[in-house]
Enzyme design. Structure first.
Site, PDB file in Angstrom:
ATOM      1  N   ASP A 151       1.070  -1.483  -0.206  1.00  0.00           N
ATOM      2  CA  ASP A 151       0.419  -0.402   0.379  1.00  0.00           C
ATOM      3  C   ASP A 151       0.808   1.132   0.207  1.00  0.00           C
ATOM      4  OD1 ASP A 151       0.750  -0.682   3.035  1.00  0.00           O
ATOM      5  OD2 ASP A 151      -1.318   0.289   3.789  1.00  0.00           O
ATOM      6  N   GLU A 207      -1.914   8.618  12.150  1.00  0.00           N
ATOM      7  CA  GLU A 207      -1.090   8.017  12.259  1.00  0.00           C
ATOM      8  C   GLU A 207       0.421   8.334  11.831  1.00  0.00           C
ATOM      9  OE1 GLU A 207      -1.234   3.611  12.496  1.00  0.00           O
ATOM     10  OE2 GLU A 207      -2.856   4.402  12.605  1.00  0.00           O
ATOM     11  N   ASP A 222      -5.310   0.020   5.562  1.00  0.00           N
ATOM     12  CA  ASP A 222      -6.454   0.325   6.464  1.00  0.00           C
ATOM     13  C   ASP A 222      -7.243   1.234   6.722  1.00  0.00           C
ATOM     14  OD1 ASP A 222      -4.167  -1.321   7.051  1.00  0.00           O
ATOM     15  OD2 ASP A 222      -3.388  -0.777   8.880  1.00  0.00           O
ATOM     16  N   TYR A 250       7.956  -1.891  10.541  1.00  0.00           N
ATOM     17  CA  TYR A 250       7.640  -1.080   9.283  1.00  0.00           C
ATOM     18  C   TYR A 250       8.764  -0.023   9.022  1.00  0.00           C
ATOM     19  CZ  TYR A 250       3.590  -0.246   6.731  1.00  0.00           C
ATOM     20  OH  TYR A 250       2.240   0.737   6.603  1.00  0.00           O
TER      21      TYR A 250
END
Length: 376
Positions: free
Chosen positions: A32, A156, A168, A217
């Site tokens: 993504d 975020e 998400d 991540y």
């Protein structure tokens, strides 16, 4: 009843109520934020937020599931809170709403949910989208689902500090009942594919404690961006495996393997959508299997307990269904598209073998695809 709990907590009735689901990604992992393709479904675990307006500029929150902790802050002075980390998702949401030019009032918020935390099922995105929906309703903001997803992602990324992609938040906002979403993360245009009623979405939480997930991540994202620069493309979405092999000498070995996963995963995701549409579960099985192996060997985000679970379930499903790790990695969950008549066999196998092999007890959720908070 939540309405009664709200009245007991704040001494008045709520005026807005939002429900935002968690999500599971069937295929398309770490694509993504590379402008690629993903294939998630919203699931029947959710965050709920009840709200009532205040006459001041205070956001006053109670988190029912975190020992009913109370957290409050002024809309005129939104700071990061190191004491109650959960509150920063809300702080980030209200911060980006105001930065985007929306006018907000203070509000009392009661927050609860049953999305498993730390399992890779997007409890944070569910929380963000639920807050965005309740704020939109309470303050008359008229947010669209896509706007809400972009704001949640920004909260975020910029406030919480996790460089997540858009998937998400978008599936939590715009999921559809009984369907999974093929999402182009560049155009943000979703396409929906029905999930056969003869199949169930089975999520198995390994209960491996996930450590250093955000730093890993962020490292993976930086490695992908480095590979894209070396290949001379805006994002790995724009590269092919032929190009990657041709320019391999320009990449580090790690960048090459990270890019190989992302580029091949984009191809698999598009093939998966076509296979599911035509009911070719042999191909679904092969694609999910290849996705897991790529995450294990090229992206290096699986752990032994996850690999064991995937192999265990694959041994039962064979080419009748698919199974793979899902989520950011380093623990969390696997997901299976499982024929209904094999669900019990999967449950029995996990109960019989997983704890003996790993010392851990897995949680199993048999899920349905549900509407997002902004659906319809």
């Amino acid at each position: 009843m939540l309405s009664e709990l709200f009245k007991k907590t704040f001494g008045r009735s709520h005026e807005a109520h939002s429900v935002a689901p968690g999500r599971v990604n069937l295929i398309g992992e770490h694509t993504d934020y590379n402008d690629g393709f993903v294939f998630p479904a919203a699931i029947d675990f959710a965050t709920q937020v009840l709200a009532a307006p205040r006459s001041d500029r205070i956001i006053n929150m109670v988190a029912v599931d975190v020992e009913s902790q109370r957290n409050r802050f002024s809309l005129d002075d939104i700071q990061f809170d190191n004491a109650m980390m959960w509150s920063n998702y809300a702080r980030g949401v209200f911060n980006v709403l105001q930065e985007a030019g929306f006018t907000l009032s203070g509000m009392d918020l009661l927050i609860t949910g049953n999305v498993p935390q730390g399992a890779g099922l997007s409890s944070s995105a569910s929380f963000e989208v639920a807050l965005l929906k309740v704020a939109s309703d309470l303050c008359g903001l008229s947010l669209t689902g896509t706007q809400a997803a972009q704001l949640g992602q920004r909260a975020e990324n910029e406030f919480v500090g996790c460089a997540c992609g858009i998937m998400d938040q978008l599936i939590c906002a715009l999921g559809q009942q009984g369907r999974a979403m093929l999402l182009d993360c560049r155009s943000l245009v979703p396409q929906y594919t029905p999930i056969s009623p003869e199949y169930q979405i089975v999520i198995i939480n390994s209960n491996v404690k996930r450590g250093l997930v955000e730093s890993e991540y962020n490292d993976r994202r930086a490695q992908c961006e480095g590979a894209a620069r070396a290949l001379g493309v805006n994002a790995l979405r724009d590269a092919t495996l032929v190009q990657l092999k041709h320019w391999k000498h320009k990449l580090t070995e790690m960048e090459y393997r990270r890019a190989k996963h992302v580029i091949s995963e984009n191809d698999r995701t598009l093939e998966f959508a076509e296979a599911l549409t035509r009911g070719d579960y042999g191909q679904v099985s092969a694609l999910m299997r290849a996705s897991h192996q790529s995450m294990k060997n090229d992206f290096e985000i699986t752990v032994p307990a996850i690999d064991y679970l995937v192999d265990l379930v694959h041994g039962i499903l064979g080419d009748t269904g698919g199974v793979r790790m899902t989520g950011g990695g380093f623990g969390g969950c696997i997901v299976a598209l499982c024929p209904t008549d094999k669900v019990d066999a999967v449950k029995r196998a996990v109960a019989r073998h997983y704890q003996a092999e790993t010392g851990l007890v897995a949680d199993i959720y048999v899920c349905t695809a549900e509407d997002g908070a902004f659906a319809g």
